[in-house]
Design an enzyme around this catalytic site. Structure first.
Site, PDB file in Angstrom:
ATOM      1  N   CYS A 112       0.882  -1.174   0.000  1.00  0.00           N
ATOM      2  CA  CYS A 112       0.000   0.000   0.000  1.00  0.00           C
ATOM      3  C   CYS A 112       0.918   1.222   0.000  1.00  0.00           C
ATOM      4  CB  CYS A 112      -0.918   0.001   1.220  1.00  0.00           C
ATOM      5  SG  CYS A 112      -1.768  -1.574   1.513  1.00  0.00           S
ATOM      6  N   GLY A 162       4.820   6.906  -1.247  1.00  0.00           N
ATOM      7  CA  GLY A 162       6.117   6.253  -1.146  1.00  0.00           C
ATOM      8  C   GLY A 162       7.062   6.629  -0.028  1.00  0.00           C
ATOM      9  N   LYS A 220       7.607   5.289   2.924  1.00  0.00           N
ATOM     10  CA  LYS A 220       8.294   4.100   3.460  1.00  0.00           C
ATOM     11  C   LYS A 220       9.041   3.354   2.355  1.00  0.00           C
ATOM     12  CE  LYS A 220       4.924   3.739   7.182  1.00  0.00           C
ATOM     13  NZ  LYS A 220       4.022   4.806   6.694  1.00  0.00           N
ATOM     14  N   ASP A 254      -0.056   0.011  -5.410  1.00  0.00           N
ATOM     15  CA  ASP A 254      -1.143   0.812  -4.853  1.00  0.00           C
ATOM     16  C   ASP A 254      -2.327   0.770  -5.822  1.00  0.00           C
ATOM     17  OD1 ASP A 254      -1.140   2.882  -2.332  1.00  0.00           O
ATOM     18  OD2 ASP A 254      -2.657   3.424  -3.799  1.00  0.00           O
ATOM     19  N   ASP A 282      -4.751  -3.064 -10.451  1.00  0.00           N
ATOM     20  CA  ASP A 282      -6.010  -2.878 -11.190  1.00  0.00           C
ATOM     21  C   ASP A 282      -6.779  -4.184 -11.329  1.00  0.00           C
ATOM     22  OD1 ASP A 282      -4.282  -4.066 -12.944  1.00  0.00           O
ATOM     23  OD2 ASP A 282      -4.249  -2.420 -14.392  1.00  0.00           O
ATOM     24  N   CYS A 337      -1.249   3.527  11.183  1.00  0.00           N
ATOM     25  CA  CYS A 337      -1.051   4.740  11.991  1.00  0.00           C
ATOM     26  C   CYS A 337      -2.294   4.950  12.857  1.00  0.00           C
ATOM     27  CB  CYS A 337      -0.734   5.957  11.126  1.00  0.00           C
ATOM     28  SG  CYS A 337      -1.933   6.295   9.828  1.00  0.00           S
TER      29      CYS A 337
END
Length: 404
Positions: free
Chosen positions: A232, A236, A238, A256, A283, A354
């Site tokens: 995910c 970018g 990380k 993503d 996709d 998070c």
């Protein structure tokens, strides 16, 4: 502090867009700051900080001002007046601020300050969910910490420089920083400034990334030459940290569902000099299936409520809805089940959010391990980071290994 009419008008316009038109605070502030080229750093700072502060304390200020949503322009001025009085700012003789009841505002503040949902300015449902999951004492400290302004933390790009050199270069541009113990790649900005205009940023020597977020790539234990997937990846942050830790050797596949975010990642990767990143848009399921049983490391930085990063996204307190939590928990479990299949036997995977809610964190890991898809995995360690104890964003991360 003396209030300047054009700056206050900008704040009122911004609040109108955020509260009444559901716009994101960071985008609104970004646009507001482009309004007048003559504004200096202090003017821009006033607009950004005042807007964010009123967004952060919306429920408290609106309750004191005795106004309800959707806010009329007149009501936005009343909310602004509450902010100014509580800040100890002398109100100018403007028509919009006439008749502001200063004494009543202070009295009402003292009264509401005894009730957490007003004192910390949060929705009833959010308060109830957090108390249920964390307990009164922990949540009380945590929401207080999450209402403080976040520090600006930089992450050195080790593909191009090191921490000491970066610190010296920034000092030459009149920007002072401190090292942070136990965060090997982090520098803390001593004073807020527009670091994106610095030569060091333009040359890709650092990224802005909270200290807690920097722990995620550390936990994944990547090495140069590995095949790594960031499931995910978003824009970018990380992914770039992983590239830096891998010394540009090996392969990072950044996945993503949003192509525009991957486009931004490519741009950032060029500036960082990170050449081992390949982006792929998810996709269809084929994108994941092609990678089954082939990766040394898998990072799942899962979509979540974002309750750990309210310091930098205070408008999330008002945008987040209780039904979203149920939806996102299902999504997290699906992602864990599907994306874990990309890991090869002996490989390691990090699940991170998070959020500070156990239902999005350790409960999800436990549910995965008890599922059919999680049978070949074991939990090596996990880390819960609270803003109230770390001083940085709230985060959760778990390191798992595929054993068969």
């Amino acid at each position: 502090m003396r209030l300047h009419r054009n700056l206050v008008y900008a704040v009122i316009d911004g609040l109108q867009l955020i509260f009444n038109e559901d716009k994101y605070a960071d985008k609104v502030v970004e646009q507001l700051l482009k309004r007048d080229k003559r504004w200096g750093a202090r003017d821009r700072g006033f607009i950004a900080e005042t807007t964010y502060e009123i967004v952060r304390w919306k429920r408290l200020y609106a309750q004191i001002a005795e106004v309800k949503e959707p806010f009329t322009r007149e009501n936005l001025w009343r909310i602004f007046a509450v902010w100014a009085i509580l800040k100890g700012i002398h109100l100018p003789d403007w028509k919009q601020l006439e008749g502001t009841p200063s004494r009543r505002i202070k009295g009402k503040f003292d009264e509401l300050n005894k009730i957490r949902k007003y004192r910390e300015s949060i929705a009833d449902w959010m308060d109830e969910v957090a108390v249920k999951e964390l307990g009164e004492e922990v949540w009380d400290k945590e929401i207080h910490a999450l209402n403080q302004q976040a520090d600006v933390i930089l992450r050195v790009n080790r593909l191009k420089t090191d921490k000491k050199t970066l610190q010296k270069l920034l000092r030459q541009e009149n920007i002072d920083t401190d090292f942070i113990n136990n965060y090997p790649d982090a520098l803390l900005l001593k004073e807020r400034s527009n670091i994106f205009k610095t030569e060091a940023f333009q040359n890709g020597l650092f990224e802005v990334q909270d200290a807690s977020s920097q722990l995620v790539a550390e936990l994944l234990e990547v090495e140069p030459g590995m095949r790594v997937v960031d499931c995910c990846a978003g824009a970018g942050g990380k992914t770039l940290h992983l590239a830096s830790k891998m010394d540009n050797k090996g392969q990072i596949i950044a996945l993503d569902i949003y192509s525009n975010k991957l486009k931004e990642l490519k741009r950032r990767a060029r500036r960082n000099g990170a050449h081992n990143i390949e982006t792929r848009e998810i996709d269809s399921n084929k994108v994941i299936k092609k990678l089954h049983n082939s990766m040394d490391r898998v990072l799942i930085d899962a979509p979540c409520s974002g309750l750990g990063v309210l310091r930098r996204n205070p408008d999330a307190k008002w945008k987040l809805q209780p039904e979203f939590l149920n939806t996102i928990r299902e999504t997290q479990q699906e992602i864990l089940s599907n994306y874990s299949k990309m890991l090869k036997v002996g490989g390691k995977m990090v699940y991170a959010t998070c959020s500070i809610l156990p239902s999005e964190n350790q409960d999800q890991v436990s549910a995965f391990l008890a599922s059919l898809e999680g049978q070949g995995f074991k939990l090596l360690k996990d880390k819960k980071v609270l803003a109230s104890t770390s001083g940085f964003d709230g985060f959760y991360m778990a390191l798992l290994e595929r054993t068969n």
